[in-house]
Design an enzyme around this catalytic site. Structure first.
Site, PDB file in Angstrom:
ATOM      1  CG  ASP A  17       5.319  -2.145   7.035  1.00  0.00           C
ATOM      2  OD1 ASP A  17       4.773  -1.341   6.264  1.00  0.00           O
ATOM      3  OD2 ASP A  17       5.418  -3.355   6.795  1.00  0.00           O
ATOM      4  CD  GLU A  46      -1.774  -2.350   3.432  1.00  0.00           C
ATOM      5  OE1 GLU A  46      -1.993  -3.564   3.303  1.00  0.00           O
ATOM      6  OE2 GLU A  46      -0.858  -1.763   2.816  1.00  0.00           O
TER       7      GLU A  46
END
Length: 352
Positions: free
Chosen positions: A51, A226
């Site tokens: 991420d 997402e």
């Protein structure tokens, strides 16, 4: 369910051919890339990570990540995007022993707003129950991103349901917050939701269902959208998101394009029919990207994580590469560059 964990590094496996992986195929491929001349680097730029949120701050890059019981900012050497892993890491927040944001801290993002820095992140309760994941926000004391941060608590819409991967963007004078959430109280499908922001720490009303994972390449493992990230160029607004299960080899990037006037109107967005950035035999499940520029501001770069090898799931590395723009103003990401393949340094980056 999206989980992000750290594991010990494994040897990087280099493949010899580039064939599309099942579940995702890249749209708008870049074709063959000429061999760069002069100074080069190669992926991965960090040997372990997920991420990745990278933001340019003057002549340095800041990498936000969750690890070792807190949130850390790594400050790159001067004007060094690809060497950010050799920078200095600073812990800016320690997760509490107990409380709603004490465990499983995921995907922190760092944003500079009106003289303060804000970190948006997902976390859950001390019992590590994924059903309790919500979004939270930290606020810096000063204009220095390494100053003390105050935990401002949850940032949520009126519904207050499960939420991860929140991000913010500004469009035509208004601020918006987009996140990935469950449609109800059960793990499985993840949609994208959007709400208007009244301040850097507050949302207005109930979030609007922006997009659902209806296409085949969004449903490998589970139907999931997402990791949304806003990308603006030449008066156009895009939301690049991660699709399918993050633990699968089919993880990839899709995109929404604001083709109408109101970002809160789902009909004002058009979804790409195919992934805009997907894996191949060299790079597996590229996803959860952030965007920045070269040191001199003349080039656009994508920073993303990928699985270490096929079947590695959440064992990831961090990669980066330059991207360009199509004639219609949309981003052209091309194909992920193989690990070890030489790439020209970002423009304005020193060789050493």
């Amino acid at each position: 369910m999206s989980r992000r964990i750290r594991r010990s590094a494994l040897p990087i496996m280099l493949a010899l051919v580039a064939l599309p992986l099942a579940g995702c195929s890249a749209a708008g491929g870049a074709g063959s890339t000429p061999m760069p001349t002069g100074r080069t680097f190669s992926n991965p730029i960090t040997s372990q990570g997920q991420d990745p949120w990278v933001i340019k701050d003057g002549d340095r890059y800041l990498l936000a990540e969750s690890r070792d019981g807190g949130i850390w900012l790594t400050v790159s050497p001067k004007n060094d995007l690809t060497g950010i892993d050799s920078g200095t890491a600073h812990r800016i927040w320690t997760q509490p022993v107990d409380g709603p944001d004490s465990q499983d801290v995921w995907a922190p993002e760092l944003h500079h707003i009106d003289g303060h820095w804000y970190v948006y992140f997902a976390a859950t309760t001390a019992d590590k129950d994924n059903a309790n994941h919500r979004m939270f926000v930290l606020e810096s004391a000063t204009d220095d991103p390494l100053s003390t941060y105050t935990d401002k608590g949850r940032i949520a819409d009126a519904a207050g349901r499960w939420a991860i991967d929140g991000t913010r963007f500004s469009w035509k004078g208004q601020d918006y917050f987009v996140w990935s959430g469950w449609p109800g109280g059960t793990d499985g499908q993840q949609n994208l939701y959007i709400a208007r922001m009244t301040s850097p720490t507050r949302l207005a009303g109930t979030g609007v269902l922006l997009s659902e994972p209806t296409l085949p390449w969004e449903r490998t493992g589970n139907p999931i959208e997402e990791g949304p990230e806003a990308l603006e160029h030449d008066g156009r607004l895009f939301l690049v998101f991660s699709a399918s299960g993050s633990w699968t080899d089919g993880y990839c990037l899709g995109m929404l394009h604001l083709t109408g006037a109101d970002p809160l109107d789902p009909k004002a967005w058009t979804k790409s029919p195919k992934p805009v950035f997907a894996g191949n035999a060299d790079v597996v499940s590229p996803g959860h990207a952030s965007f920045t520029t070269s040191p001199d501001g003349t080039q656009d770069w994508i920073v993303y994580h990928s699985a270490r090898e096929a079947g590695a799931g959440w064992d990831r590395v961090v990669d980066t590469q330059r991207f360009t723009w199509n004639a219609d103003g949309s981003p052209r990401f091309g194909q992920p560059v193989a690990p070890g393949a030489p790439q020209a340094l970002p423009s304005g980056q020193p060789a050493d």
